[in-house]
Design an enzyme around this catalytic site. Structure first.
Site, PDB file in Angstrom:
ATOM      1  N   SER A 169       6.985  -2.244 -20.497  1.00 56.48           N
ATOM      2  CA  SER A 169       7.899  -3.367 -20.349  1.00 56.48           C
ATOM      3  C   SER A 169       7.810  -4.393 -21.473  1.00 56.48           C
ATOM      4  CB  SER A 169       7.639  -4.017 -18.991  1.00 56.48           C
ATOM      5  OG  SER A 169       8.620  -4.963 -18.735  1.00 56.48           O
ATOM      6  N   HIS A 170       7.451  -5.610 -21.132  1.00 56.60           N
ATOM      7  CA  HIS A 170       7.444  -6.717 -22.095  1.00 56.60           C
ATOM      8  C   HIS A 170       6.122  -6.807 -22.858  1.00 56.60           C
ATOM      9  CE1 HIS A 170       5.739  -7.705 -18.293  1.00 56.60           C
ATOM     10  NE2 HIS A 170       5.000  -8.628 -18.874  1.00 56.60           N
TER      11      HIS A 170
ATOM     12  N   ASP B 276      13.975  -7.424 -22.753  1.00 55.58           N
ATOM     13  CA  ASP B 276      12.587  -7.086 -23.050  1.00 55.58           C
ATOM     14  C   ASP B 276      12.427  -5.651 -23.546  1.00 55.58           C
ATOM     15  OD1 ASP B 276      13.142  -5.824 -20.664  1.00 55.58           O
ATOM     16  OD2 ASP B 276      11.092  -6.006 -19.940  1.00 55.58           O
TER      17      ASP B 276
ATOM     18  N   ASP C   7      11.839  -2.706 -22.215  1.00 56.99           N
ATOM     19  CA  ASP C   7      12.559  -1.607 -21.576  1.00 56.99           C
ATOM     20  C   ASP C   7      13.915  -2.013 -21.012  1.00 56.99           C
ATOM     21  OD1 ASP C   7      11.274  -3.124 -19.625  1.00 56.99           O
ATOM     22  OD2 ASP C   7      11.106  -1.450 -18.242  1.00 56.99           O
TER      23      ASP C   7
ATOM     24  N   ASP D 155      14.963  -4.332 -18.814  1.00 56.00           N
ATOM     25  CA  ASP D 155      15.278  -4.756 -17.447  1.00 56.00           C
ATOM     26  C   ASP D 155      15.195  -6.264 -17.249  1.00 56.00           C
ATOM     27  OD1 ASP D 155      12.532  -4.831 -17.569  1.00 56.00           O
ATOM     28  OD2 ASP D 155      12.175  -3.470 -15.874  1.00 56.00           O
ATOM     29  N   ARG D 156      14.576  -6.969 -18.189  1.00 58.62           N
ATOM     30  CA  ARG D 156      14.499  -8.430 -18.050  1.00 58.62           C
ATOM     31  C   ARG D 156      15.607  -9.112 -18.845  1.00 58.62           C
ATOM     32  NH1 ARG D 156       8.371 -10.528 -17.763  1.00 58.62           N
ATOM     33  NH2 ARG D 156       7.600  -8.951 -16.318  1.00 58.62           N
TER      34      ARG D 156
ATOM     35  N   LYS E  71      15.945  -3.847 -11.991  1.00 63.30           N
ATOM     36  CA  LYS E  71      16.539  -5.029 -12.579  1.00 63.30           C
ATOM     37  C   LYS E  71      17.185  -4.629 -13.895  1.00 63.30           C
ATOM     38  CE  LYS E  71      12.112  -6.845 -14.302  1.00 63.30           C
ATOM     39  NZ  LYS E  71      11.022  -6.043 -13.722  1.00 63.30           N
TER      40      LYS E  71
ATOM     41  N   ARG F  36      -1.346 -16.484 -12.097  1.00 62.42           N
ATOM     42  CA  ARG F  36      -0.039 -17.125 -12.202  1.00 62.42           C
ATOM     43  C   ARG F  36       0.043 -18.262 -11.189  1.00 62.42           C
ATOM     44  NH1 ARG F  36       2.270 -13.658 -15.608  1.00 62.42           N
ATOM     45  NH2 ARG F  36       2.577 -11.443 -15.145  1.00 62.42           N
TER      46      ARG F  36
HETATM   47  C1  G16 Z   1       7.276  -6.023 -13.402  1.00 63.23           C
HETATM   48  C2  G16 Z   1       7.903  -5.782 -12.074  1.00 63.23           C
HETATM   49  C3  G16 Z   1       8.527  -7.051 -11.564  1.00 63.23           C
HETATM   50  C4  G16 Z   1       7.504  -8.165 -11.530  1.00 63.23           C
HETATM   51  C5  G16 Z   1       6.898  -8.326 -12.895  1.00 63.23           C
HETATM   52  C6  G16 Z   1       5.745  -9.319 -12.912  1.00 63.23           C
HETATM   53  O1  G16 Z   1       8.259  -6.324 -14.330  1.00 63.23           O
HETATM   54  O2  G16 Z   1       8.887  -4.786 -12.170  1.00 63.23           O
HETATM   55  O3  G16 Z   1       9.049  -6.796 -10.302  1.00 63.23           O
HETATM   56  O4  G16 Z   1       8.092  -9.354 -11.123  1.00 63.23           O
HETATM   57  O5  G16 Z   1       6.371  -7.102 -13.336  1.00 63.23           O
HETATM   58  O6  G16 Z   1       4.722  -8.840 -12.121  1.00 63.23           O
HETATM   59  P1  G16 Z   1       3.288  -9.495 -12.136  1.00 63.23           P
HETATM   60  O7  G16 Z   1       3.517 -10.940 -11.783  1.00 63.23           O
HETATM   61  O8  G16 Z   1       2.522  -8.744 -11.105  1.00 63.23           O
HETATM   62  O9  G16 Z   1       2.748  -9.373 -13.532  1.00 63.23           O
HETATM   63  P2  G16 Z   1       8.346  -5.561 -15.706  1.00 63.23           P
HETATM   64  O10 G16 Z   1       9.528  -6.144 -16.397  1.00 63.23           O
HETATM   65  O11 G16 Z   1       7.027  -5.862 -16.383  1.00 63.23           O
HETATM   66  O12 G16 Z   1       8.490  -4.117 -15.346  1.00 63.23           O
END
Ligand code: G16
Length: 542
Positions: free
Chosen positions: A112-113, A276, A278, A280-281, A375, A495
């Site tokens: 992801s990010h 981001d 991939d 989705d953000r 997303k 967080r």
């Molecule tokens: C993933 C999940 C999201 C989540 C985010 C943050 O996003 O798909 O549903 O809100 O992580 O999660 P955490 O607070 O546990 O780090 P992504 O975009 O990283 O796939």
């Protein structure tokens, strides 16, 4: 041609919030990828002869792992693999392709990010036949299997050419290389008024989209510039790079700071956005205004009926627990259901499948709808463009009107990254231990009305997910939430989510951190953040 290879288990293959994420050298250990993929296949039933979708965000190690997945899928009996050309598929596009081609499931290679490169992050996640992330019962089964695995199956084949569109064959399995963008672009066209958006661009509307050298580059080029006629140059950093150009492909105010600064400057474009690693953000910035993901969810839900795909209205809205309550006010006004789920897109799948929710969102820059089961960054950007085109107003005007009618939820997230895991766990344990004594206490002039550890009861399948974040609610509707991230790869990330509701339009122009300062101080006093972490301030504020 299929071979069975003996192996021994790794102890650390538990998928987190979104799949298995580790540093690249961890994945490069002999048999590490193979063990996880075989544990996954061993946890699934009934895929013989069926289709597996495979793609990733183009990060370092993507191409190698795709070859391994092809060889293992063939050996395990899949009938067909659909693969994005060059190994590229954004997460929402993979979700769509799984659904469109009625695949058994899909493997998306992404962290992801998180940054990419030989010493950075990699990830493997599995999506089920509805196109959404595997639910906990599957991810837990994969983890259980990974702890006892003793063999995997792999076909001895030459590397498959994944850069040429067309169908070939690998050890009895059909391998179809597809254009990663075309199906997704058609889906977007079916949901949004491309003509109205195109006219807006033709009349001089200016936009900056930062693809952050990640997967959305080719999607943004095709959709924004080629199909909607935005000027060439609207999509920036549009070539996906294995190391994302050395940056974090995280569309927030820290890692997309150049875009933010431009949007706050004198010659800012009308609209700024980013996505981001991939895809989705999303990050949404109007000229002179950053829209928080929580507010964006509320504003999109309130205006979705202006886009053709949502003209008949929304069935319901869902948000993750730490996301602000701004969307709840919209749901109330619309008279539709509102659902509060744990962090993680996988919790929305049941609500979307059951037709209970149409739009979902998370504070972590994720928004999406029932068009896929992930997303979707570009979807959020296009819905904003559709709304701007129909309302002929600026983002700032739309936000001000929204807050005037619903009130404003001031909101911020403070991240303490790479904290020692012991210290983070001690903080959470200590806080949990005193939850029942908190209600009634006054901290920094704020009276605590409720404190609990969020547990989710899925209204569709009855499953229960406990310990999903600690909530401390104050008189007047303010709250702080604390939880540990499930996506980090070094130490623990704490967080802190802070929210304050302000109904008075005369107070809708405050600086966010100033508006929340008493709550931030109260959170530290209650949870001992500085004491436990040894940090004077957060690593990232969004
Ligand atoms: C993933 C999940 C999201 C989540 C985010 C943050 O996003 O798909 O549903 O809100 O992580 O999660 P955490 O607070 O546990 O780090 P992504 O975009 O990283 O796939």
């Amino acid at each position: 041609m299929a071979r069975t290879v003996e192996t021994t288990p790794f102890a650390d293959q538990r998928p987190g919030t979104s799949g298995l994420r580790k540093k690249v050298p961890v994945f490069q250990q002999p048999n590490y990828v193979e063990n996880f993929v075989q544990s996954l296949f061993d946890s699934l039933e009934g895929f013989a002869g069926k289709t597996l979708v495979v793609g990733g965000d183009g990060r370092y190690y993507n191409r190698e792992v795709i070859q391994t997945v092809i060889a293992m899928a063939a050996a395990n009996g899949f009938g067909r693999a659909i693969i994005g050309k060059g190994g590229i598929l954004s997460t929402p596009a993979a979700s769509h392709i799984i659904r469109k081609y009625k695949a058994f499931g899909g493997i998306v290679l992404s962290a992801s990010h998180n940054p990419g490169g030989p010493h950075e992050d990699f990830g493997i996640k599995y999506n089920i036949g509805n196109g959404g992330p595997a639910p906990e019962k599957i991810t837990e089964a994969v983890f259980a299997r990974s702890k006892v695995i003793s063999r995997y199956m792999i076909a001895d084949i030459a590397p498959v050419d994944i850069d040429t569109i067309g169908t070939t064959e690998a050890a009895g399995m059909a391998v179809e290389i597809i254009d990663p963008v075309a199906d997704y672009a058609e889906l977007m066209k079916s949901l949004f008024d491309f003509e109205a958006i195109g006219k807006m661009f033709a009349s001089g509307f200016r936009m900056a989209f930062d693809a952050m050298h990640a997967v959305t580059g080719p999607y943004a080029k095709e959709i924004l510039e080629r199909r909607l006629g935005a000027p060439v140059g609207t999509a920036r950093n549009f070539v996906p790079l294995p190391d994302f150009g050395g940056h974090h492909p995280d569309p927030n105010l820290v890692h997309a700071k150049a875009l933010y600064d431009e949007m706050m400057g004198p010659d800012a474009p009308d609209f700024g956005a980013a996505s981001d690693g991939d895809g989705d953000r999303n990050l949404i910035i109007g000229r002179g205004i950053f829209v928080t993901p929580s507010d964006s969810l509320a504003m999109l839900a309130a205006n979705a009926h202006l886009a053709p795909g949502y003209r008949s209205g929304l069935k319901g809205i869902a948000r993750s627990m730490p996301t602000s309550g701004a969307a709840d006010l919209v749901a109330k006004k619309l008279g539709i259901g509102m659902y509060e789920t744990p962090t993680g897109w996988k919790f929305f799948g049941n609500l979307l499948d059951a037709g209970m929710a149409t739009i979902c969102g998370e504070e972590s820059a994720g928004t999406g709808s029932d068009h896929v089961r992930e997303k979707d960054g570009l979807w959020a950007v296009l819905l904003w463009l559709n709304i701007l085109a129909v309302r002929s107003q600026s983002v700032k005007e739309i936000a001000a009107e929204h807050w005037a009618s619903f009130g404003r939820n001031y909101y911020s997230r403070h991240d303490y990254e790479a904290v020692a895991s012991d210290a983070a766990n001690a903080l959470v344990d200590e806080l949990r231990g005193k939850l029942s004594s908190l209600p009634g206490k006054v901290v920094r002039g704020l009276k605590i009305t409720k404190a609990d550890d969020f547990a989710y009861h899925d209204p569709v399948d009855g499953s229960v997910s406990e310990h999903q974040g600690i909530r401390i609610l104050f008189e007047g509707g303010s709250r702080v939430v604390l939880r540990l991230s499930g996506t980090g790869t070094s130490g623990a990330t704490l967080r802190l989510y802070v929210e304050r509701y302000e109904p008075d339009p005369a107070r809708h122009d405050l600086d966010t951190q100033a508006a929340l300062s008493d709550l931030i101080a109260a959170a530290d006093e209650i949870a001992g953040i500085r004491r436990h972490t040894g940090r004077e301030s957060p690593s990232v504020i969004t």
